[in-house]
Motif scaffolding. Structure first.
Motif, PDB file in Angstrom:
ATOM      1  N   PRO A 177      16.231   1.032 -35.509  1.00  0.00           N
ATOM      2  CA  PRO A 177      17.439   1.484 -34.793  1.00  0.00           C
ATOM      3  C   PRO A 177      18.712   1.013 -35.492  1.00  0.00           C
ATOM      4  CG  PRO A 177      15.839   0.530 -33.276  1.00  0.00           C
ATOM      5  CD  PRO A 177      15.359   0.211 -34.662  1.00  0.00           C
ATOM      6  N   ARG A 178      19.766   1.820 -35.392  1.00  0.00           N
ATOM      7  CA  ARG A 178      21.098   1.523 -35.936  1.00  0.00           C
ATOM      8  C   ARG A 178      21.128   1.412 -37.456  1.00  0.00           C
ATOM      9  NH1 ARG A 178      20.687  -1.600 -31.295  1.00  0.00           N
ATOM     10  NH2 ARG A 178      22.149  -1.047 -29.637  1.00  0.00           N
ATOM     11  N   SER A 179      20.073   1.859 -38.114  1.00  0.00           N
ATOM     12  CA  SER A 179      20.078   1.862 -39.583  1.00  0.00           C
ATOM     13  C   SER A 179      20.425   3.234 -40.136  1.00  0.00           C
ATOM     14  CB  SER A 179      18.699   1.447 -40.118  1.00  0.00           C
ATOM     15  OG  SER A 179      17.714   2.429 -39.802  1.00  0.00           O
ATOM     16  N   GLY A 180      20.579   4.238 -39.264  1.00  0.00           N
ATOM     17  CA  GLY A 180      20.758   5.614 -39.703  1.00  0.00           C
ATOM     18  C   GLY A 180      22.096   5.893 -40.359  1.00  0.00           C
ATOM     19  N   VAL A 181      22.063   6.734 -41.395  1.00  0.00           N
ATOM     20  CA  VAL A 181      23.256   7.143 -42.146  1.00  0.00           C
ATOM     21  C   VAL A 181      23.160   8.641 -42.399  1.00  0.00           C
ATOM     22  CG1 VAL A 181      24.483   6.959 -44.344  1.00  0.00           C
ATOM     23  CG2 VAL A 181      23.610   4.907 -43.245  1.00  0.00           C
ATOM     24  N   TYR A 182      24.283   9.333 -42.234  1.00  0.00           N
ATOM     25  CA  TYR A 182      24.341  10.781 -42.474  1.00  0.00           C
ATOM     26  C   TYR A 182      25.131  11.068 -43.744  1.00  0.00           C
ATOM     27  CZ  TYR A 182      25.859  15.646 -41.911  1.00  0.00           C
ATOM     28  OH  TYR A 182      26.136  16.973 -42.111  1.00  0.00           O
ATOM     29  N   VAL A 183      24.525  11.862 -44.650  1.00  0.00           N
ATOM     30  CA  VAL A 183      25.191  12.237 -45.898  1.00  0.00           C
ATOM     31  C   VAL A 183      24.812  13.678 -46.244  1.00  0.00           C
ATOM     32  CG1 VAL A 183      25.721  11.563 -48.273  1.00  0.00           C
ATOM     33  CG2 VAL A 183      24.750   9.871 -46.699  1.00  0.00           C
ATOM     34  N   ASP A 203      24.376  16.713 -44.812  1.00  0.00           N
ATOM     35  CA  ASP A 203      23.341  17.421 -44.055  1.00  0.00           C
ATOM     36  C   ASP A 203      21.990  16.706 -44.046  1.00  0.00           C
ATOM     37  OD1 ASP A 203      24.992  19.614 -43.268  1.00  0.00           O
ATOM     38  OD2 ASP A 203      24.753  20.469 -45.266  1.00  0.00           O
ATOM     39  N   ILE A 204      21.950  15.463 -44.481  1.00  0.00           N
ATOM     40  CA  ILE A 204      20.695  14.708 -44.494  1.00  0.00           C
ATOM     41  C   ILE A 204      20.913  13.369 -43.792  1.00  0.00           C
ATOM     42  CG2 ILE A 204      18.932  13.625 -45.940  1.00  0.00           C
ATOM     43  CD1 ILE A 204      19.470  15.722 -48.049  1.00  0.00           C
ATOM     44  N   ILE A 205      19.928  12.971 -42.981  1.00  0.00           N
ATOM     45  CA  ILE A 205      19.980  11.688 -42.281  1.00  0.00           C
ATOM     46  C   ILE A 205      18.927  10.755 -42.878  1.00  0.00           C
ATOM     47  CG2 ILE A 205      19.791  10.530 -40.052  1.00  0.00           C
ATOM     48  CD1 ILE A 205      20.494  13.183 -38.736  1.00  0.00           C
ATOM     49  N   TYR A 206      19.326   9.505 -43.072  1.00  0.00           N
ATOM     50  CA  TYR A 206      18.429   8.495 -43.638  1.00  0.00           C
ATOM     51  C   TYR A 206      18.322   7.328 -42.656  1.00  0.00           C
ATOM     52  CZ  TYR A 206      19.708  10.951 -47.993  1.00  0.00           C
ATOM     53  OH  TYR A 206      19.945  11.893 -48.958  1.00  0.00           O
ATOM     54  N   TRP A 207      17.082   6.919 -42.357  1.00  0.00           N
ATOM     55  CA  TRP A 207      16.833   5.719 -41.568  1.00  0.00           C
ATOM     56  C   TRP A 207      15.913   4.786 -42.357  1.00  0.00           C
ATOM     57  CZ3 TRP A 207      16.259  10.480 -38.923  1.00  0.00           C
ATOM     58  CH2 TRP A 207      17.039  10.671 -37.773  1.00  0.00           C
ATOM     59  N   TYR A 208      16.098   3.490 -42.200  1.00  0.00           N
ATOM     60  CA  TYR A 208      15.095   2.564 -42.699  1.00  0.00           C
ATOM     61  C   TYR A 208      13.877   2.605 -41.793  1.00  0.00           C
ATOM     62  CZ  TYR A 208      17.275   0.032 -46.555  1.00  0.00           C
ATOM     63  OH  TYR A 208      17.796  -0.311 -47.774  1.00  0.00           O
ATOM     64  N   ALA A 209      12.701   2.530 -42.395  1.00  0.00           N
ATOM     65  CA  ALA A 209      11.446   2.424 -41.654  1.00  0.00           C
ATOM     66  C   ALA A 209      10.912   1.001 -41.807  1.00  0.00           C
ATOM     67  CB  ALA A 209      10.432   3.437 -42.172  1.00  0.00           C
ATOM     68  N   SER A 210      10.034   0.595 -40.885  1.00  0.00           N
ATOM     69  CA  SER A 210       9.518  -0.777 -40.904  1.00  0.00           C
ATOM     70  C   SER A 210       8.703  -1.060 -42.161  1.00  0.00           C
ATOM     71  CB  SER A 210       8.670  -1.034 -39.662  1.00  0.00           C
ATOM     72  OG  SER A 210       7.593  -0.114 -39.589  1.00  0.00           O
ATOM     73  N   SER A 211       8.259  -0.014 -42.854  1.00  0.00           N
ATOM     74  CA  SER A 211       7.514  -0.198 -44.098  1.00  0.00           C
ATOM     75  C   SER A 211       8.413  -0.618 -45.255  1.00  0.00           C
ATOM     76  CB  SER A 211       6.796   1.109 -44.469  1.00  0.00           C
ATOM     77  OG  SER A 211       7.747   2.134 -44.706  1.00  0.00           O
ATOM     78  N   GLY A 212       9.743  -0.602 -45.029  1.00  0.00           N
ATOM     79  CA  GLY A 212      10.687  -0.898 -46.098  1.00  0.00           C
ATOM     80  C   GLY A 212      11.129   0.335 -46.846  1.00  0.00           C
ATOM     81  N   TYR A 220      11.551   5.902 -51.424  1.00  0.00           N
ATOM     82  CA  TYR A 220      11.483   4.494 -51.792  1.00  0.00           C
ATOM     83  C   TYR A 220      12.840   3.838 -51.550  1.00  0.00           C
ATOM     84  CZ  TYR A 220       7.020   5.492 -54.045  1.00  0.00           C
ATOM     85  OH  TYR A 220       5.730   5.875 -54.282  1.00  0.00           O
ATOM     86  N   GLY A 221      12.819   2.672 -50.883  1.00  0.00           N
ATOM     87  CA  GLY A 221      14.051   1.946 -50.600  1.00  0.00           C
ATOM     88  C   GLY A 221      14.000   0.545 -51.158  1.00  0.00           C
ATOM     89  N   HIS A 222      14.997  -0.247 -50.790  1.00  0.00           N
ATOM     90  CA  HIS A 222      15.070  -1.634 -51.258  1.00  0.00           C
ATOM     91  C   HIS A 222      14.571  -2.626 -50.208  1.00  0.00           C
ATOM     92  CE1 HIS A 222      18.444  -0.518 -54.328  1.00  0.00           C
ATOM     93  NE2 HIS A 222      17.257  -0.101 -54.686  1.00  0.00           N
ATOM     94  N   GLY A 223      14.080  -2.119 -49.069  1.00  0.00           N
ATOM     95  CA  GLY A 223      13.635  -3.017 -48.012  1.00  0.00           C
ATOM     96  C   GLY A 223      14.773  -3.342 -47.075  1.00  0.00           C
ATOM     97  N   TYR A 224      14.603  -3.040 -45.781  1.00  0.00           N
ATOM     98  CA  TYR A 224      15.719  -3.208 -44.853  1.00  0.00           C
ATOM     99  C   TYR A 224      15.962  -4.651 -44.442  1.00  0.00           C
ATOM    100  CZ  TYR A 224      12.567  -3.789 -40.830  1.00  0.00           C
ATOM    101  OH  TYR A 224      11.623  -4.249 -39.951  1.00  0.00           O
TER     102      TYR A 224
END
Length: 362
Positions: free
Chosen positions: A209-215, A217-226, A242-246
């Motif tokens: 929650p509260r990790s979402g970003v809109y850019v 027309d696309i929304i990005y959230w961090y998932a618990s998997s990192g 692939y992310g850097h880990g939330y």
């Protein structure tokens, strides 16, 4: 002869701007770029300015002209919201606790002057409000159960061509019918209703929650998997990135691109998404998903809130602003001016929600 006369008239019209009074130049060409709190203070300059500032047309023009993050709402489940201003003389809201709403609320998301709040009572209704003007609207009840701490993203992009604030609210929620699946429900102010997307995404763990970003027309959230859950709002398709880990980084937007900021050493490293499709490329490909954009050395440096970990020291990094904590003290860094400011003490731990001091009308 006529052509020469028309040319002289054109030059005269252009030069007429030179002879405008300074107060008229400021009124017409500077006021719309100022934050709401400053504009309320300028109501006392003269009757002409007061009439200008209070007009709906001016409110619309200001909402499309001013977009700087002005401060942050500090939100905690055990207290009412409070507001921390980047500059208390320029930015502020008349009622930081949001008592003008019909019930106590938690702030879930924000976008360009608007807040998405959720009631703490009953079925926990959603409200869209502008904390500057105290205007608000209660949304209809969603079709799905979004959970106790919904992963919401509010999308509002001011446009000169639209005098009505049109926005969307998107929630990624655990599916009740499909195990380990996530679904997406979308509210549109234009349609005045909720709609569950046909897309169901499996894998990646829970959405943060509260990790979402809109850019774009696309929304990005961090998932618990990192990794990062990606939802294309136009195509209504989801994938993992692939992310850097939330745990020690946050998502934001810089120069129109998704960025990931991470506290490292005495500063912050910011990388931008350069290729969202590296997960579909062949093994051992040299193409990288993220490209380092800049490294900022901060004074004072972000001090980890937990010994041996950088978790929690970096609070916000988007646009031209970085917000971080050094112990219990909060500091902002402006990427444009290279200035670091102490903006206050963190009296209690909570979530920081950015706010743009806008006059946008709902």
């Amino acid at each position: 002869m006529d052509r020469a006369r028309r040319a002289k008239e054109l030059v005269a019209n252009k030069n007429s701007m030179i002879y405008m009074d300074l107060k008229d130049i400021v009124k017409d060409h500077a006021l719309p770029f100022l934050p709401a709190k400053s504009l309320f203070r300028f109501n006392g300059v003269c009757k002409d300015w007061k009439t200008q500032i209070r007009s709906p047309f001016f409110a619309h023009k200001q909402s499309t002209s001013f977009s700087d993050v002005s401060g942050f709402f500090l939100v905690s489940a055990s207290t009412v919201p409070s507001f921390i201003s980047i500059d208390s003389m320029a930015y502020g809201v008349p009622d930081p606790s949001l008592k003008f709403l019909p019930e106590p609320v938690d702030i879930r998301a924000s976008s360009n002057g608007l807040l998405c709040c959720q009631g703490r009572e009953g079925y926990k209704a959603y409200y869209i409000c502008n904390p500057v003007t105290k205007q608000w609207k209660k949304l209809p009840k969603p079709n799905a159960d979004h959970g106790s701490d919904p992963a919401l993203v509010l999308i509002f992009e001011p446009s000169l061509l639209s005098f009505v604030a049109e926005y969307k609210l998107v929630c990624a929620f655990p599916s009740q019918d499909f195990e380990n699946g996530h679904e997406f429900e979308i509210y549109s102010s234009k349609e005045g209703s909720w709609r569950i997307s046909g897309e169901i995404f499996y894998g990646g763990g829970s959405v943060v929650p509260r990790s979402g970003v809109y850019v774009n027309d696309i929304i990005y959230w961090y998932a618990s998997s990192g990794r990062i859950l990606v939802f294309d709002l136009k195509m209504e398709r989801a994938q993992l990135l692939y992310g850097h880990g939330y745990y020690d980084s946050i998502l934001g937007v810089i120069d129109g691109k998704l960025c990931s900021a991470k506290a490292q050493g005495t500063g912050v490293t910011i990388s931008v998404l350069s290729n969202a499709y590296t997960n579909t490329m062949q093994m051992h490909s040299s193409v990288k998903a993220w490209e380092r954009k800049l490294t900022i050395n901060l004074t004072p440096a972000p001090v980890p809130s937990t010994a041996g970990s950088s978790t929690g020291s970096l609070l916000f990094a988007s646009g031209n602003l970085v917000l971080y904590r050094c112990g219990s003290k909060l500091h902002s860094y402006n990427l444009r001016t290279k200035e670091t400011l102490y903006i206050g003490d963190e009296l209690y731990h909570g979530t920081f929600v950015p706010h743009v001091n806008s006059l946008v009308e709902i």
